[in-house]
Design an enzyme around this catalytic site. Structure first.
Site, PDB file in Angstrom:
ATOM      1  N   PRO A   9       0.793  -1.228   0.000  1.00 34.60           N
ATOM      2  CA  PRO A   9       0.000   0.000   0.000  1.00 34.60           C
ATOM      3  C   PRO A   9       0.825   1.278   0.000  1.00 34.60           C
ATOM      4  O   PRO A   9       1.856   1.364   0.647  1.00 34.60           O
ATOM      5  CB  PRO A   9      -0.839  -0.110   1.282  1.00 34.60           C
ATOM      6  CG  PRO A   9      -0.188  -1.137   2.113  1.00 34.60           C
ATOM      7  CD  PRO A   9       0.550  -2.043   1.188  1.00 34.60           C
ATOM      8  N   ASN A  10       0.332   2.213  -0.775  1.00 41.97           N
ATOM      9  CA  ASN A  10       0.845   3.574  -0.902  1.00 41.97           C
ATOM     10  C   ASN A  10       2.149   3.688  -1.669  1.00 41.97           C
ATOM     11  O   ASN A  10       2.612   4.791  -1.928  1.00 41.97           O
ATOM     12  CB  ASN A  10       0.979   4.250   0.471  1.00 41.97           C
ATOM     13  CG  ASN A  10      -0.340   4.357   1.164  1.00 41.97           C
ATOM     14  OD1 ASN A  10      -1.320   4.810   0.581  1.00 41.97           O
ATOM     15  ND2 ASN A  10      -0.407   3.903   2.410  1.00 41.97           N
ATOM     16  N   ARG A  17       4.404  11.209  -2.196  1.00 40.94           N
ATOM     17  CA  ARG A  17       4.255  11.218  -0.739  1.00 40.94           C
ATOM     18  C   ARG A  17       5.595  11.351  -0.023  1.00 40.94           C
ATOM     19  O   ARG A  17       6.590  10.783  -0.440  1.00 40.94           O
ATOM     20  CB  ARG A  17       3.553   9.941  -0.272  1.00 40.94           C
ATOM     21  CG  ARG A  17       4.395   8.679  -0.471  1.00 40.94           C
ATOM     22  CD  ARG A  17       3.685   7.407  -0.071  1.00 40.94           C
ATOM     23  NE  ARG A  17       3.634   7.225   1.350  1.00 40.94           N
ATOM     24  CZ  ARG A  17       4.002   6.120   1.978  1.00 40.94           C
ATOM     25  NH1 ARG A  17       4.449   5.082   1.307  1.00 40.94           N
ATOM     26  NH2 ARG A  17       3.922   6.045   3.281  1.00 40.94           N
ATOM     27  N   TYR A  22      10.962   9.080   1.408  1.00 44.14           N
ATOM     28  CA  TYR A  22      10.970   8.084   0.337  1.00 44.14           C
ATOM     29  C   TYR A  22      11.662   8.538  -0.948  1.00 44.14           C
ATOM     30  O   TYR A  22      11.833   7.747  -1.861  1.00 44.14           O
ATOM     31  CB  TYR A  22       9.531   7.648   0.024  1.00 44.14           C
ATOM     32  CG  TYR A  22       8.850   7.043   1.227  1.00 44.14           C
ATOM     33  CD1 TYR A  22       9.221   5.784   1.686  1.00 44.14           C
ATOM     34  CD2 TYR A  22       7.854   7.728   1.906  1.00 44.14           C
ATOM     35  CE1 TYR A  22       8.610   5.220   2.794  1.00 44.14           C
ATOM     36  CE2 TYR A  22       7.235   7.171   3.013  1.00 44.14           C
ATOM     37  CZ  TYR A  22       7.618   5.923   3.450  1.00 44.14           C
ATOM     38  OH  TYR A  22       7.014   5.370   4.561  1.00 44.14           O
ATOM     39  N   ASN A  74       8.031  -5.512  -0.634  1.00 41.36           N
ATOM     40  CA  ASN A  74       7.944  -4.349   0.241  1.00 41.36           C
ATOM     41  C   ASN A  74       6.477  -4.280   0.648  1.00 41.36           C
ATOM     42  O   ASN A  74       5.656  -3.729  -0.084  1.00 41.36           O
ATOM     43  CB  ASN A  74       8.376  -3.074  -0.480  1.00 41.36           C
ATOM     44  CG  ASN A  74       8.350  -1.865   0.436  1.00 41.36           C
ATOM     45  OD1 ASN A  74       7.713  -1.886   1.488  1.00 41.36           O
ATOM     46  ND2 ASN A  74       9.026  -0.807   0.032  1.00 41.36           N
ATOM     47  N   ALA A  77       2.895  -0.747   4.937  1.00 40.06           N
ATOM     48  CA  ALA A  77       2.380  -0.783   6.319  1.00 40.06           C
ATOM     49  C   ALA A  77       1.965  -2.186   6.760  1.00 40.06           C
ATOM     50  O   ALA A  77       1.956  -2.476   7.949  1.00 40.06           O
ATOM     51  CB  ALA A  77       1.213   0.186   6.457  1.00 40.06           C
ATOM     52  N   HIS A  80       3.924  -4.428   9.425  1.00 43.84           N
ATOM     53  CA  HIS A  80       3.853  -4.318  10.869  1.00 43.84           C
ATOM     54  C   HIS A  80       2.701  -5.066  11.510  1.00 43.84           C
ATOM     55  O   HIS A  80       2.651  -5.179  12.737  1.00 43.84           O
ATOM     56  CB  HIS A  80       3.808  -2.836  11.260  1.00 43.84           C
ATOM     57  CG  HIS A  80       4.795  -2.026  10.472  1.00 43.84           C
ATOM     58  ND1 HIS A  80       6.159  -2.200  10.593  1.00 43.84           N
ATOM     59  CD2 HIS A  80       4.623  -1.092   9.503  1.00 43.84           C
ATOM     60  CE1 HIS A  80       6.781  -1.385   9.745  1.00 43.84           C
ATOM     61  NE2 HIS A  80       5.865  -0.700   9.083  1.00 43.84           N
ATOM     62  N   GLU A  98      12.634  -9.136   2.070  1.00 45.51           N
ATOM     63  CA  GLU A  98      11.829  -7.968   2.432  1.00 45.51           C
ATOM     64  C   GLU A  98      12.690  -6.723   2.280  1.00 45.51           C
ATOM     65  O   GLU A  98      13.805  -6.671   2.809  1.00 45.51           O
ATOM     66  CB  GLU A  98      11.335  -8.103   3.877  1.00 45.51           C
ATOM     67  CG  GLU A  98      10.427  -6.961   4.291  1.00 45.51           C
ATOM     68  CD  GLU A  98       9.823  -7.185   5.668  1.00 45.51           C
ATOM     69  OE1 GLU A  98       8.975  -8.082   5.806  1.00 45.51           O
ATOM     70  OE2 GLU A  98      10.226  -6.462   6.607  1.00 45.51           O
ATOM     71  N   HIS A 100      12.683  -2.361   2.375  1.00 45.21           N
ATOM     72  CA  HIS A 100      12.037  -1.091   2.735  1.00 45.21           C
ATOM     73  C   HIS A 100      12.933   0.041   2.264  1.00 45.21           C
ATOM     74  O   HIS A 100      14.151  -0.009   2.444  1.00 45.21           O
ATOM     75  CB  HIS A 100      11.808  -0.990   4.238  1.00 45.21           C
ATOM     76  CG  HIS A 100      10.887  -2.047   4.734  1.00 45.21           C
ATOM     77  ND1 HIS A 100       9.523  -1.979   4.578  1.00 45.21           N
ATOM     78  CD2 HIS A 100      11.141  -3.231   5.338  1.00 45.21           C
ATOM     79  CE1 HIS A 100       8.975  -3.062   5.085  1.00 45.21           C
ATOM     80  NE2 HIS A 100       9.935  -3.852   5.544  1.00 45.21           N
ATOM     81  N   LEU A 101      12.340   1.051   1.664  1.00 43.20           N
ATOM     82  CA  LEU A 101      13.103   2.185   1.163  1.00 43.20           C
ATOM     83  C   LEU A 101      13.729   2.980   2.302  1.00 43.20           C
ATOM     84  O   LEU A 101      14.879   3.412   2.203  1.00 43.20           O
ATOM     85  CB  LEU A 101      12.200   3.082   0.317  1.00 43.20           C
ATOM     86  CG  LEU A 101      11.564   2.402  -0.903  1.00 43.20           C
ATOM     87  CD1 LEU A 101      10.535   3.316  -1.550  1.00 43.20           C
ATOM     88  CD2 LEU A 101      12.616   1.962  -1.890  1.00 43.20           C
ATOM     89  N   SER A 102      12.983   3.172   3.372  1.00 40.54           N
ATOM     90  CA  SER A 102      13.500   3.912   4.522  1.00 40.54           C
ATOM     91  C   SER A 102      14.050   2.924   5.555  1.00 40.54           C
ATOM     92  O   SER A 102      13.772   1.722   5.491  1.00 40.54           O
ATOM     93  CB  SER A 102      12.388   4.761   5.158  1.00 40.54           C
ATOM     94  OG  SER A 102      11.415   3.925   5.759  1.00 40.54           O
ATOM     95  N   ARG A 107      12.600   4.924  12.656  1.00 37.80           N
ATOM     96  CA  ARG A 107      11.354   5.683  12.512  1.00 37.80           C
ATOM     97  C   ARG A 107      10.436   5.443  13.712  1.00 37.80           C
ATOM     98  O   ARG A 107      10.898   5.081  14.784  1.00 37.80           O
ATOM     99  CB  ARG A 107      10.702   5.326  11.177  1.00 37.80           C
ATOM    100  CG  ARG A 107      11.619   5.756  10.007  1.00 37.80           C
ATOM    101  CD  ARG A 107      11.005   5.603   8.670  1.00 37.80           C
ATOM    102  NE  ARG A 107       9.794   6.393   8.552  1.00 37.80           N
ATOM    103  CZ  ARG A 107       8.845   6.130   7.671  1.00 37.80           C
ATOM    104  NH1 ARG A 107       8.957   5.118   6.846  1.00 37.80           N
ATOM    105  NH2 ARG A 107       7.772   6.876   7.599  1.00 37.80           N
ATOM    106  N   ARG A 111       6.884   1.051  13.468  1.00 33.72           N
ATOM    107  CA  ARG A 111       7.537   0.659  12.217  1.00 33.72           C
ATOM    108  C   ARG A 111       8.772  -0.217  12.447  1.00 33.72           C
ATOM    109  O   ARG A 111       9.290  -0.821  11.516  1.00 33.72           O
ATOM    110  CB  ARG A 111       7.957   1.891  11.410  1.00 33.72           C
ATOM    111  CG  ARG A 111       6.785   2.691  10.889  1.00 33.72           C
ATOM    112  CD  ARG A 111       7.279   3.822   9.997  1.00 33.72           C
ATOM    113  NE  ARG A 111       6.255   4.806   9.785  1.00 33.72           N
ATOM    114  CZ  ARG A 111       5.300   4.728   8.865  1.00 33.72           C
ATOM    115  NH1 ARG A 111       5.252   3.690   8.073  1.00 33.72           N
ATOM    116  NH2 ARG A 111       4.413   5.680   8.748  1.00 33.72           N
TER     117      ARG A 111
END
Length: 141
Positions: A9-10, A17, A22, A74, A77, A80, A98, A100-102, A107, A111
């Site tokens: 998602p997103n 965003r 990101y 990826n 959300a 989590h 897995e 994740h960009l960040s 964070r 997260r």
């Protein structure tokens, strides 16, 4: 070798965003760039993104029937809290990385926990879109 890049998602809103987290690259350019990189490693890479947990699970299960060799995921959300995605990953018996960009560990508290990572062979985070290339390199070996 056939690999799927599966994004949750997103992630279709990359480049729109929270650019400070990101980056500026949009979803389509990240996919295109990653597909091109995979080709240099002799890997056929397909991209899929969904904002729906059920569609992500369906796609994971389809990977089994479509004989993918592995998946870069990826989960966004869903990382989590989606035990359903965890179960789907475990059910297909394919290697998942897995990404994740960040850096999720620097964070928000929520997260920092991934319920999906234990179903994967590894987790890469904090390197932006380059993390997808790092996962490609894993599969290329």
């Amino acid at each position: 070798m056939k690999i799927l890049l599966l994004q949750g998602p997103n992630l279709n809103f990359l480049g729109i965003r929270e650019k400070s987290i990101y980056g500026d690259a949009d979803y389509n350019s990240i996919c295109s760039d990653t597909v091109q990189y995979a080709k240099t490693k002799g890997i056929d890479l397909d991209c899929f993104q969904s904002n729906s947990e059920g569609e992500i699970i369906d796609k994971i299960q389809q990977c089994y029937f479509d004989r993918y060799d592995g998946v870069i995921i990826n989960p966004g959300a869903y990382t989590h809290y989606s035990y359903a995605i965890f179960d789907a990953i475990k059910s297909v018996k394919l290697p998942f990385i897995e990404v994740h960009l960040s850096n999720i560990h620097t964070r928000d508290e929520f997260r920092k926990v991934s319920v999906t990572a234990p179903a994967c062979v590894g987790q890469i985070c904090g390197f932006g879109p380059f993390g997808y290339k790092m996962a490609i390199d894993y599969f290329a070996k």
